[in-house]
Motif scaffolding. Structure first.
Motif, PDB file in Angstrom:
ATOM      1  N   THR A  90      -3.592  -5.877  -3.737  1.00 39.53           N
ATOM      2  CA  THR A  90      -2.473  -6.764  -3.383  1.00 39.53           C
ATOM      3  C   THR A  90      -1.948  -6.522  -1.969  1.00 39.53           C
ATOM      4  OG1 THR A  90      -0.885  -5.228  -4.384  1.00 39.53           O
ATOM      5  CG2 THR A  90      -1.757  -6.993  -5.781  1.00 39.53           C
ATOM      6  N   ALA A  91      -2.026  -5.283  -1.484  1.00 41.51           N
ATOM      7  CA  ALA A  91      -1.440  -4.948  -0.180  1.00 41.51           C
ATOM      8  C   ALA A  91      -1.950  -5.811   0.979  1.00 41.51           C
ATOM      9  CB  ALA A  91      -1.654  -3.462   0.134  1.00 41.51           C
ATOM     10  N   PRO A  92      -3.258  -6.137   1.045  1.00 45.84           N
ATOM     11  CA  PRO A  92      -3.727  -6.973   2.154  1.00 45.84           C
ATOM     12  C   PRO A  92      -3.136  -8.381   2.186  1.00 45.84           C
ATOM     13  CG  PRO A  92      -5.556  -5.818   1.147  1.00 45.84           C
ATOM     14  CD  PRO A  92      -4.376  -5.629   0.238  1.00 45.84           C
ATOM     15  N   PHE A  93      -2.390  -8.754   1.135  1.00 46.54           N
ATOM     16  CA  PHE A  93      -1.806 -10.088   1.080  1.00 46.54           C
ATOM     17  C   PHE A  93      -0.278 -10.041   1.031  1.00 46.54           C
ATOM     18  CE2 PHE A  93      -5.956 -10.064  -1.020  1.00 46.54           C
ATOM     19  CZ  PHE A  93      -6.640 -10.960  -0.215  1.00 46.54           C
ATOM     20  N   THR A  94       0.314  -8.926   1.454  1.00 46.43           N
ATOM     21  CA  THR A  94       1.762  -8.785   1.449  1.00 46.43           C
ATOM     22  C   THR A  94       2.324  -8.815   2.863  1.00 46.43           C
ATOM     23  OG1 THR A  94       1.505  -6.361   1.392  1.00 46.43           O
ATOM     24  CG2 THR A  94       1.865  -7.487  -0.707  1.00 46.43           C
ATOM     25  N   GLU A 109       7.246   4.768   3.187  1.00 44.67           N
ATOM     26  CA  GLU A 109       6.100   5.316   2.469  1.00 44.67           C
ATOM     27  C   GLU A 109       5.274   4.231   1.782  1.00 44.67           C
ATOM     28  OE1 GLU A 109       6.881   8.783   0.110  1.00 44.67           O
ATOM     29  OE2 GLU A 109       8.499   9.443   1.440  1.00 44.67           O
ATOM     30  N   SER A 110       5.473   2.998   2.189  1.00 35.80           N
ATOM     31  CA  SER A 110       4.621   1.895   1.751  1.00 35.80           C
ATOM     32  C   SER A 110       4.575   0.878   2.884  1.00 35.80           C
ATOM     33  CB  SER A 110       5.157   1.253   0.466  1.00 35.80           C
ATOM     34  OG  SER A 110       6.411   0.636   0.706  1.00 35.80           O
ATOM     35  N   TYR A 112       0.841  -1.197   0.000  1.00 34.29           N
ATOM     36  CA  TYR A 112       0.000   0.000   0.000  1.00 34.29           C
ATOM     37  C   TYR A 112       0.871   1.240   0.000  1.00 34.29           C
ATOM     38  CZ  TYR A 112      -3.532   3.412   1.257  1.00 34.29           C
ATOM     39  OH  TYR A 112      -4.359   4.510   1.264  1.00 34.29           O
ATOM     40  N   GLN A 113       0.556   2.160  -0.918  1.00 35.94           N
ATOM     41  CA  GLN A 113       1.386   3.336  -1.127  1.00 35.94           C
ATOM     42  C   GLN A 113       0.820   4.558  -0.407  1.00 35.94           C
ATOM     43  OE1 GLN A 113       4.298   3.056  -3.230  1.00 35.94           O
ATOM     44  NE2 GLN A 113       3.727   0.932  -2.856  1.00 35.94           N
ATOM     45  N   LEU A 114       1.701   5.405   0.076  1.00 40.83           N
ATOM     46  CA  LEU A 114       1.297   6.667   0.683  1.00 40.83           C
ATOM     47  C   LEU A 114       1.211   7.727  -0.406  1.00 40.83           C
ATOM     48  CD1 LEU A 114       0.738   8.218   3.339  1.00 40.83           C
ATOM     49  CD2 LEU A 114       3.159   8.833   3.345  1.00 40.83           C
ATOM     50  N   GLY A 115       0.086   8.386  -0.488  1.00 43.67           N
ATOM     51  CA  GLY A 115      -0.068   9.453  -1.467  1.00 43.67           C
ATOM     52  C   GLY A 115      -0.993   9.084  -2.608  1.00 43.67           C
TER      53      GLY A 115
END
Length: 239
Positions: free
Chosen positions: A70-74, A135-136, A54-57
């Motif tokens: 994808t972030a919830p599975f990293t 930032e991620s 998940y990226q900030l910004g």
């Protein structure tokens, strides 16, 4: 091809908990493959975290919108992945004894969304680069923490037998696992802690509302069913 067919069969025949574990492992393999390709064949400054976490910004999310999925599975590396999957399969299984597959899936997603909101909110008022904060962020552990927190409020005095320790109440197990999970995160920072607190709050909110007769995961379940119906109809047309 036989291996792929076996994995596909396992996924289709597995329950929601099994599928969540398999998706986490699949995304980890995808991240690993991406790292290898970027290292061997390109001179890109992008990292796997830039591509999948998940990226900030807003500008980064617009450039890489798939990271919301994808972030919830990293996870942070193989050790963190193994820790997350043990917690998910063990405590998620206990959660399923009292809950449903839909609530498990929905709470997993809501935990990640709550973490995203908290992470982005802090980013809106704080300069991460100036403070040298990441930032991620990977969000698998946040999603799992939401489920574990709900379980801790659902059955706090239920006991599980642990090696060397004997019978331990669920509430103490969840607290201990939460501390270990945060300790395993590299680049310890307030953003990571706040994201996990947001996910934990979502777990508490789920259980609190459920006790009052309202399932906050129902809208996500309805959306999931609609998407599955659309996919099924399209597959039948192609056959």
């Amino acid at each position: 091809m036989k291996l792929i067919d076996e994995i596909n069969l396992k996924y289709r025949s597995g329950d929601t908990l099994t599928r969540l574990v398999m998706i986490n492992c699949a995304v980890f393999c995808l991240v690993l493959l991406t790292v290898i390709v970027l290292t061997l064949f390109t001179k890109s400054s992008l990292s796997a975290s830039d591509i999948f976490q998940y990226q900030l910004g807003i500008h980064k999310l617009v450039a890489r919108p798939w990271t919301i999925v994808t972030a919830p599975f990293t996870s942070w590396g193989i050790c963190h992945l193994l820790f997350n999957m043990v917690c998910l399969y063990w405590l998620g299984g206990i959660f399923m004894e009292r809950g449903t597959a839909n609530s498990l899936r929905g709470l997993y997603i809501l935990g990640a969304l709550a973490a995203m909101v908290c992470y982005s909110a802090l980013g809106a008022v704080t300069d991460f680069e100036e403070r040298n904060w990441p930032e991620s962020i990977p969000l698998a552990s946040a999603s799992i923490l939401a489920i574990c927190t709900a379980l801790a409020f659902q059955a706090p005095d239920r006991e599980e037998k642990l090696p060397l320790l004997g019978n331990v109440k669920i509430k103490w197990i969840v607290i201990a696992l939460g501390i270990v999970d945060v300790a395993m995160l590299p680049h310890m920072s307030p953003p990571s802690d706040l994201a996990h607190l947001g996910a934990a709050f979502m777990g508490w909110l789920f259980q609190d509302r459920l006790r009052k007769g309202r399932d906050i995961t129902k809208p996500l379940t309805d959306l999931y069913v609609k998407i599955c119906d659309i996919i099924d109809r399209r597959m039948k047309r192609q056959q």
